[in-house]
Design an enzyme around this catalytic site. Sequence first.
Site, PDB file in Angstrom:
ATOM      1  N   GLU A 120       2.017  -7.328   7.923  1.00  0.00           N
ATOM      2  CA  GLU A 120       1.862  -6.181   7.648  1.00  0.00           C
ATOM      3  C   GLU A 120       3.034  -5.754   6.899  1.00  0.00           C
ATOM      4  OE1 GLU A 120      -0.398  -3.808   9.802  1.00  0.00           O
ATOM      5  OE2 GLU A 120      -1.284  -5.740  10.319  1.00  0.00           O
ATOM      6  N   ARG A 177      -2.964  -8.831 -20.831  1.00  0.00           N
ATOM      7  CA  ARG A 177      -3.856  -8.229 -22.310  1.00  0.00           C
ATOM      8  C   ARG A 177      -3.192  -7.238 -23.136  1.00  0.00           C
ATOM      9  NH1 ARG A 177      -6.317  -3.274 -21.905  1.00  0.00           N
ATOM     10  NH2 ARG A 177      -7.737  -4.045 -23.553  1.00  0.00           N
ATOM     11  N   PRO A 215       0.577  -1.249   0.643  1.00  0.00           N
ATOM     12  CA  PRO A 215      -0.239   0.318   0.188  1.00  0.00           C
ATOM     13  C   PRO A 215       0.978   1.371  -0.052  1.00  0.00           C
ATOM     14  CG  PRO A 215      -0.557  -1.432   1.961  1.00  0.00           C
ATOM     15  CD  PRO A 215       0.791  -2.074   0.780  1.00  0.00           C
ATOM     16  N   ASP A 236      -6.752   0.538 -27.542  1.00  0.00           N
ATOM     17  CA  ASP A 236      -6.141   0.885 -26.606  1.00  0.00           C
ATOM     18  C   ASP A 236      -5.404   2.093 -27.110  1.00  0.00           C
ATOM     19  OD1 ASP A 236      -6.647  -1.179 -25.002  1.00  0.00           O
ATOM     20  OD2 ASP A 236      -4.680  -2.089 -25.087  1.00  0.00           O
TER      21      ASP A 236
HETATM   22  C1  JD2 Z   1      -0.575  -5.793   2.079  1.00  0.00           C
HETATM   23  C2  JD2 Z   1      -1.053  -5.150   5.046  1.00  0.00           C
HETATM   24  C3  JD2 Z   1       0.094  -2.585   5.029  1.00  0.00           C
HETATM   25  C4  JD2 Z   1      -0.970  -2.858   6.956  1.00  0.00           C
HETATM   26  C5  JD2 Z   1       1.065  -7.250   2.283  1.00  0.00           C
HETATM   27  C6  JD2 Z   1      -1.659  -4.722   1.178  1.00  0.00           C
HETATM   28  C7  JD2 Z   1      -1.832  -3.232  -1.732  1.00  0.00           C
HETATM   29  N1  JD2 Z   1      -2.940  -0.876  -3.109  1.00  0.00           N
HETATM   30  C8  JD2 Z   1      -2.679  -1.959  -2.432  1.00  0.00           C
HETATM   31  N2  JD2 Z   1      -3.636  -2.174  -0.629  1.00  0.00           N
HETATM   32  N3  JD2 Z   1      -3.028  -2.812   0.031  1.00  0.00           N
HETATM   33  C9  JD2 Z   1      -2.072  -4.029  -0.543  1.00  0.00           C
HETATM   34  C10 JD2 Z   1      -1.222  -4.079   0.109  1.00  0.00           C
HETATM   35  C11 JD2 Z   1      -0.686  -5.135  -0.519  1.00  0.00           C
HETATM   36  C12 JD2 Z   1       0.408  -6.265  -0.350  1.00  0.00           C
HETATM   37  C13 JD2 Z   1       0.373  -6.251   1.018  1.00  0.00           C
HETATM   38  N4  JD2 Z   1      -0.580  -6.236   3.006  1.00  0.00           N
HETATM   39  C14 JD2 Z   1      -1.819  -6.188   4.749  1.00  0.00           C
HETATM   40  N5  JD2 Z   1       0.349  -4.137   4.839  1.00  0.00           N
HETATM   41  C15 JD2 Z   1       0.082  -2.127   6.542  1.00  0.00           C
HETATM   42  C16 JD2 Z   1      -1.761  -4.170   5.933  1.00  0.00           C
HETATM   43  C17 JD2 Z   1       0.540  -7.503   3.287  1.00  0.00           C
HETATM   44  C18 JD2 Z   1      -0.978  -3.166  -2.983  1.00  0.00           C
HETATM   45  N6  JD2 Z   1      -0.751  -3.595  -3.669  1.00  0.00           N
END
Ligand code: JD2
Length: 276
Positions: A121, A163, A94, A178
């Site tokens: 996390e 794609r 994220p 596209d």
């Molecule tokens: C992920 C988590 C960090 C709290 C590995 C979340 C993502 N757009 C997106 N939203 N969340 C993710 C994502 C990707 C990988 C992981 N977590 C949970 N991470 C803090 C919770 C663990 C993307 N791309």
Amino acid sequence: MRIDIITIFPDYFAPLGVSLIGKAAARGDITFGVHDLRDWAHDVHRTVDDTPFGGGPGMVMKPEPWGDALDAVRALGAVPEAAGGSGLLVIPTPAGVPFTQQHAARYAAEPWLIFACGRYEGIDGRVADDARSRMRVEEVSIGDYVLAGGEPAVLVMTEAICRLLPGVLGNAESAADDSFGFGRLESGGPMAGLVEGPSYTRPRLWRGREVPPILLSGDHAAIARWRRDSALRRTARNRPDLVARLAAGVPEPLDRRDREVLSEAGFPVDSEDVAH
Ligand code: JD2
């Protein structure tokens, strides 16, 4: 193209066997390797997580299984699909750079992608730093919301990438499309920087609703202008961020009619900001 995915949930990737991607894989246009991170765990319980240094909620993925998994998967680089490429490691998080259509196009031109799916996390920060010392690494996010892990992000990115591969899309003209409208936000064409308006098919009259008659007129220039008006209205309604870019002349200057349509949609565009 070769795509390797490291995850604690290999079953999550069953959808890669379905639809266009599944067929491309069956033809050998794409080769997937899905790897269980726990195969590189160091203990009998196959532990991949531990408590965070410095405190805080939840658990963090341990670095040792990730280091060994990445070393092992990187050694697959001798396979034909990946020949010539060093592999690009993509880590969904994220906290990453927003993944866009431009990323999809750039990744589609790579011979070999490796995706590292975190859970809990996230992954101990040293894993990406260590990997960066021997390969290209990109941390990307698919959007501003929090998932429970990287797996759904990898499915999303894989679809966006695959794609675009030659021969993967059922019909050649969809790939050519596209260059128009949405997805093609930066890519030029008459709809660059806009989301598309609605599209229509038969029947011409359905539940008392007519297809916009201009689409049946055969007047291709008028249809193109109508579609641009429709795209501008929907962009004004749904994507004020894109209207701000358009008003600044990005990716293309607005014409007089564009400004009229945006103004009627409640987005008056200063004519000094745009080319005439
Ligand atoms: C992920 C988590 C960090 C709290 C590995 C979340 C993502 N757009 C997106 N939203 N969340 C993710 C994502 C990707 C990988 C992981 N977590 C949970 N991470 C803090 C919770 C663990 C993307 N791309």
